[in-house]
Design an enzyme around this catalytic site. Structure first.
Site, PDB file in Angstrom:
ATOM      1  N   ASP A  17       0.670  -1.375  -0.096  1.00  0.00           N
ATOM      2  CA  ASP A  17      -0.004  -0.033   0.089  1.00  0.00           C
ATOM      3  C   ASP A  17       0.761   1.403   0.148  1.00  0.00           C
ATOM      4  O   ASP A  17       0.365   2.315   0.415  1.00  0.00           O
ATOM      5  CB  ASP A  17      -0.705  -0.090   1.262  1.00  0.00           C
ATOM      6  CG  ASP A  17      -0.264  -0.442   2.578  1.00  0.00           C
ATOM      7  OD1 ASP A  17       1.171   0.119   2.662  1.00  0.00           O
ATOM      8  OD2 ASP A  17      -0.696  -0.765   3.614  1.00  0.00           O
ATOM      9  N   GLU A  39       0.097  -9.101  -1.117  1.00  0.00           N
ATOM     10  CA  GLU A  39      -0.429  -8.553   0.146  1.00  0.00           C
ATOM     11  C   GLU A  39      -1.660  -7.789  -0.324  1.00  0.00           C
ATOM     12  O   GLU A  39      -1.845  -6.678  -0.117  1.00  0.00           O
ATOM     13  CB  GLU A  39       0.670  -7.886   1.090  1.00  0.00           C
ATOM     14  CG  GLU A  39      -0.131  -7.430   2.454  1.00  0.00           C
ATOM     15  CD  GLU A  39       0.675  -6.424   3.153  1.00  0.00           C
ATOM     16  OE1 GLU A  39       1.603  -7.361   3.964  1.00  0.00           O
ATOM     17  OE2 GLU A  39       0.672  -5.431   3.006  1.00  0.00           O
ATOM     18  N   GLU A  82      -2.268   4.991   3.099  1.00  0.00           N
ATOM     19  CA  GLU A  82      -2.364   3.692   2.435  1.00  0.00           C
ATOM     20  C   GLU A  82      -3.457   2.917   2.151  1.00  0.00           C
ATOM     21  O   GLU A  82      -3.391   2.211   1.205  1.00  0.00           O
ATOM     22  CB  GLU A  82      -1.657   2.804   3.776  1.00  0.00           C
ATOM     23  CG  GLU A  82      -0.031   3.178   3.953  1.00  0.00           C
ATOM     24  CD  GLU A  82       0.144   4.285   4.871  1.00  0.00           C
ATOM     25  OE1 GLU A  82       1.176   4.703   5.158  1.00  0.00           O
ATOM     26  OE2 GLU A  82      -0.885   4.886   5.171  1.00  0.00           O
ATOM     27  N   HIS A 120       5.085   5.848  13.629  1.00  0.00           N
ATOM     28  CA  HIS A 120       5.542   6.619  12.543  1.00  0.00           C
ATOM     29  C   HIS A 120       4.292   7.171  11.574  1.00  0.00           C
ATOM     30  O   HIS A 120       4.616   7.824  10.556  1.00  0.00           O
ATOM     31  CB  HIS A 120       6.592   6.021  11.638  1.00  0.00           C
ATOM     32  CG  HIS A 120       5.889   4.960  10.740  1.00  0.00           C
ATOM     33  ND1 HIS A 120       5.632   3.743  11.691  1.00  0.00           N
ATOM     34  CD2 HIS A 120       5.504   4.698   9.752  1.00  0.00           C
ATOM     35  CE1 HIS A 120       4.903   2.909  10.638  1.00  0.00           C
ATOM     36  NE2 HIS A 120       4.874   3.538   9.434  1.00  0.00           N
ATOM     37  N   ARG A 144       1.466   9.030   9.580  1.00  0.00           N
ATOM     38  CA  ARG A 144       0.979  10.286   9.546  1.00  0.00           C
ATOM     39  C   ARG A 144      -0.049  10.656  10.035  1.00  0.00           C
ATOM     40  O   ARG A 144      -0.305  11.992  10.639  1.00  0.00           O
ATOM     41  CB  ARG A 144       0.941  10.473   7.749  1.00  0.00           C
ATOM     42  CG  ARG A 144       2.150  10.615   7.171  1.00  0.00           C
ATOM     43  CD  ARG A 144       1.903  10.722   5.643  1.00  0.00           C
ATOM     44  NE  ARG A 144       2.940  10.949   4.653  1.00  0.00           N
ATOM     45  CZ  ARG A 144       3.443  10.110   4.299  1.00  0.00           C
ATOM     46  NH1 ARG A 144       2.923   8.664   4.264  1.00  0.00           N
ATOM     47  NH2 ARG A 144       4.644  10.203   3.360  1.00  0.00           N
ATOM     48  N   HIS A 176      11.745   6.655  14.315  1.00  0.00           N
ATOM     49  CA  HIS A 176      11.744   7.125  12.819  1.00  0.00           C
ATOM     50  C   HIS A 176      12.561   8.235  12.664  1.00  0.00           C
ATOM     51  O   HIS A 176      12.532   9.081  13.607  1.00  0.00           O
ATOM     52  CB  HIS A 176      10.431   6.944  12.448  1.00  0.00           C
ATOM     53  CG  HIS A 176      10.214   6.903  10.710  1.00  0.00           C
ATOM     54  ND1 HIS A 176      10.308   7.916  10.064  1.00  0.00           N
ATOM     55  CD2 HIS A 176       9.691   5.894  10.339  1.00  0.00           C
ATOM     56  CE1 HIS A 176      10.177   7.404   8.740  1.00  0.00           C
ATOM     57  NE2 HIS A 176       9.776   6.153   8.862  1.00  0.00           N
TER      58      HIS A 176
END
Length: 387
Positions: free
Chosen positions: A97, A119, A133, A222, A224, A255
């Site tokens: 994704d 996936e 994603e 991490h 967004r 990260h």
């Protein structure tokens, strides 16, 4: 001989595609295996390539300081135009994704090259969570010819979207293939395990602390959609938990994104050293991360892949997200959602640390993400379709 081009650009993609690259390379009589990396993650991607000894045939090297989703999409799309014209693959394999996956799939579509989606079929059906994603995976799914679904639920999602069932194969998740490869390597090579201890110590955490019953909570973050106040709540909860449980170590490989590091400094201060049982360390390579995950008691994360990996090692996972495209883990009991809710994070971590029965129930639940033979199943499908 058919040409198969695998395209990936981030560390999680690389981990999940690496075992497939290696498996395809063994089929030299049937396939020419070509690897293109975009460099959407640069340093972390290169670490994974070194671990699995994969040398890309093409490297778009798109990463630039301050890049946004527009930049990534355009650079991958135009870069793939030239790669596809040069190597003329029979099929392009993308993963999951990421913006790399969607842009690469679109580039292949523009040249009428079939796409295989590894996936495939994960869904939340909320296009803004996880963002970007969820929309990436839906768009890639519309383009794909071959859908390699990790679970039966992923298959059901695709069928609801009117994907031809003959184009879908439930394979398990390739991340379990990768995990088995790395764990076997660590178990069968004592010197390699010793090396991980040294690397972790140099990074800022001494695994030898985990003696005499001392426990470890491994943390990653991490996403967004959690940037800003969400991260502040997450980090504040972690800080208070370190004070509540001085006998437990909290290790957070940070990260590189400044949106992750800024709230950490806001809550813990500028000096992140000498914080007692709280250890902020630099990002780990996959090998060291798996080693540390195997040593952990609980994993606290907003990652997607870790929801699949950690249960394979018997580790309960608390997910700092409001939704997950991996509800199989929720149903199996290997994962719980805590979002960025301060009270939920503190309560669920405390419950697992204090209640042996609650811990045992999560740690012994069966991992729904496969048996480590996903790559074998993918190659079988490609062999029948292409040869």
């Amino acid at each position: 001989m058919k040409k198969i081009l695998l395209v990936f650009g981030t560390r999680p993609e690389a981990i999940k595609m690496a075992p497939l690259v290696l498996a395809l390379q063994k089929e030299k009589d049937s396939f020419e295996t070509i690897v293109c990396v975009t460099g959407q993650h640069r340093e972390m991607l290169d670490q994974v390539l070194r671990i699995f000894d994969i040398k890309p045939d093409y490297d778009l090297n798109i990463m630039q300081k301050g890049q946004d989703l527009y930049d990534v999409t355009v650079r991958v799309l135009t870069g793939m135009r030239d790669v596809l014209k040069a190597c003329k693959p029979d099929v392009v394999l993308v993963h999951g994704d990421t913006t790399t996956s969607t842009a690469a799939a679109l580039a292949a579509f523009y040249q009428q090259i079939p796409v295989g989606h590894v996936e495939a079929g994960l869904r939340t059906y909320n296009i803004y969570s996880p963002w970007p994603e969820e929309m990436n995976r839906q768009m890639t799914g519309r383009i794909a010819t071959f859908h390699f679904a990790p679970t039966s639920l992923s298959l059901e999602n695709l069928l609801k979207e009117h994907v031809d069932e003959s184009k879908i194969t439930v394979t398990g998740n390739t991340v379990i293939d990768a995990l088995h490869m790395v764990v076997d390597r660590l178990k069968n090579n004592p010197l390699l395990a010793v090396e991980q201890v040294k690397v972790l110590a140099a990074a800022g955490y001494d695994v030898k602390r985990l003696c005499n019953g001392r426990r470890l909570i491994l943390i990653t973050g991490h996403r967004r959609e959690n940037f800003g106040e969400g991260f502040i709540r997450m980090v504040t909860a972690i800080k208070d938990l370190t004070e509540k449980y001085p006998g437990v170590d909290f290790v957070y490989p940070m990260h590189l994104n400044p949106n992750v590091r800024k709230p950490i400094h806001q809550v813990f201060g500028e000096d992140l050293e000498n914080l007692g049982n709280m250890f902020f360390i630099e990002p780990l390579q996959y090998l060291e991360f798996v080693y540390l995950m195997e040593k952990s008691t609980i994993v606290l994360t907003d990652s997607g892949g870790i929801q699949e990996e950690a249960p394979g090692l018997g580790k309960p996972v608390l997910v700092m997200r409001d939704t997950t495209e991996r509800p199989e883990a929720l149903s199996a009991g290997t994962v719980k959602l805590v979002g960025t809710d301060y009270d939920k994070i503190v309560h669920e971590v405390s419950s697992l640390l204090d209640d042996a029965e609650a811990y045992q129930q999560m740690s012994q639940a069966v991992n729904p993400y496969g048996d480590g033979k996903a790559c074998e199943r993918i190659i079988n499908v490609l062999s029948k379709a292409l040869l």
